[in-house]
Design an enzyme around this catalytic site. Sequence first.
Site, PDB file in Angstrom:
ATOM      1  N   LYS A 180       0.847  -1.195   0.000  1.00 29.70           N
ATOM      2  CA  LYS A 180       0.000   0.000   0.000  1.00 29.70           C
ATOM      3  C   LYS A 180       0.881   1.243   0.000  1.00 29.70           C
ATOM      4  CE  LYS A 180      -1.591   2.950   2.845  1.00 29.70           C
ATOM      5  NZ  LYS A 180      -1.903   4.094   1.991  1.00 29.70           N
ATOM      6  N   CYS A 289      13.977  10.227   6.882  1.00 27.31           N
ATOM      7  CA  CYS A 289      13.979   9.807   8.293  1.00 27.31           C
ATOM      8  C   CYS A 289      15.393   9.772   8.866  1.00 27.31           C
ATOM      9  CB  CYS A 289      13.315   8.451   8.416  1.00 27.31           C
ATOM     10  SG  CYS A 289      13.919   7.273   7.193  1.00 27.31           S
ATOM     11  N   GLU A 390      10.867  14.938  15.658  1.00 25.02           N
ATOM     12  CA  GLU A 390      11.168  14.902  14.231  1.00 25.02           C
ATOM     13  C   GLU A 390      10.361  15.999  13.527  1.00 25.02           C
ATOM     14  OE1 GLU A 390       9.829  11.444  11.902  1.00 25.02           O
ATOM     15  OE2 GLU A 390      11.887  11.347  11.149  1.00 25.02           O
TER      16      GLU A 390
END
Length: 508
Positions: A180, A289, A390
């Site tokens: 997905k 990331c 983050e």
Amino acid sequence: MTDVPHYEMYIAGRWRGAEESFEVRSPARNELIATVATGDLAAVEEAVAAAKAAHETGVWRSKTPQQRADILDAIADNMAARIDELSALQVNENGATVRSASTFLVGYSIAHLKYFANLARTYVFEATGPLIDVPVLGAGLIRKEPVGVCAGIAPWNFPLLLAVWKIGPALAAGNTIVVKPDSQTPLTLLELARAADESGLPAGVLNVVTGPGSVVGARLAEHPDVRKVAFTGSTEVGKTVMRAAADNVKKVTLELGGKGANIVLDDADLDLAVDGSLFAFLLMSGQACESGTRLLVHESIHDEFVDRLVARAKTIKLGDPMNPATDIGPLISEKQKERVEKYIALGQETGCKIAYQGSVPTEADLAEGHWVAPVIFTGATNDMRIAREEIFGPVLVIIRYSDDDEAVTIANDSEYGLSAGVWSTNNERALGIARRLDSGTVWINDWHMVNAMYPFGGVKQSGIGRELGPDALNEYVEPKFVHIDMTNDRARRAYAVVVSAPADVSAS
Ligand code: NAD
């Protein structure tokens, strides 16, 4: 609906439409570039059933690893022949610059798929173990068998690459998979499905279901016929995936957030470290990331380093990502832009100084894009939210430190542990620090050098498991031990512990 291309899902080797569709828009211009079928729970059921049937018939897992590798290679070659087209599509769907799309985002995707093809050829799927001699002579086999139906949930920042990190090892090991994509960036993955279809991958082995994460992703994570789920995205959603996976005790791989500590020692080569630190936090406009977003600079070189960093940052060009002269592009969405702007405001409110703030493009045709100019904060401490959370945008937080021990303490004082870096002209000293950092990856005098042959993943809340390298394949197999008796001698077996021999019984 419009004259832009319409994409359907790829399920059971066929393109499958849906009643509803959603729009994909370019981050640089907010232009409609495609419409895509909206998958629902029924589409997930079909895809999982197709993957399960393909697993059970053995159409994929009973091929030799060499045969599987040849098909993976053919898929990679098909994409390589279209690399310019795929790179342009990648630029359009997620705002990567054309330079980074052709190298990191699409180029790595092709190279990494080929790596997994080669890994299938060389990985030891079946081997004899040590000779067994207790209680009687036996042989042991260790077989690495596919897990079954896998699910991959991919994010928007490196949509094709991070899908390949799931598809590659899953298929190399003989599994089937349902993937997905994020709804903002489904197109390059659907093009990979097209390449697979054209390259002879049997129906049902790879399925792509497009649609909302809360519907399609959530169902894949909990589905009782899915035996393994691999997720890349936010730590928050990663935790829900892990909880859902608990219901049928799925194997789980999670690649989550990061707050990479980038340590510049007092003996660093400053030219290298300045450019490397910009590269570390600006690739994909900071939406990676494993970016280096906390820059720890030794106090003796801090001011000079900041001056040089700002001078170089002024040369970075924001603009049309399709222009090869552009260094960094837009953020993925208005939502992400607002999130990053909130953190920039927070940094100022908490007393950090903006040492540099770039400017956004002024061209009229880019006015609707999601632009945030790079920001470099100084005067931060590691307890501030901008140093702990983050941000996922072009924002660098600089923290001053006074000795190596303090740098290590600050670097490790984080719930994340995905990436870190050390800049020094003394490799032995840098390696000593690398050994002490709580991080899945440490780069010495470099950044972003993710390598297909080496494991990638995080410690602490940055994730579970590893993608890339032989470790990646280990995440997609179940080791099976097969014991083969070599004596045919009943008398010396362990049976007597429970089943006494007739002679033993009569003797008692
Ligand atoms: P997200 O975690 O919501 O999305 C990642 C993927 O998970 C997408 O495919 C999404 O459709 C799917 N998803 C969403 N809800 C789900 C659910 N309930 N169950 C299963 N799958 C689900 O990420 P986001 O909201 O787009 O981004 C938010 C933040 O996440 C970013 O600001 C960034 O900090 C972080 N992020 C990290 C990475 C990474 O590479 N580690 C990638 C993207 C985002």
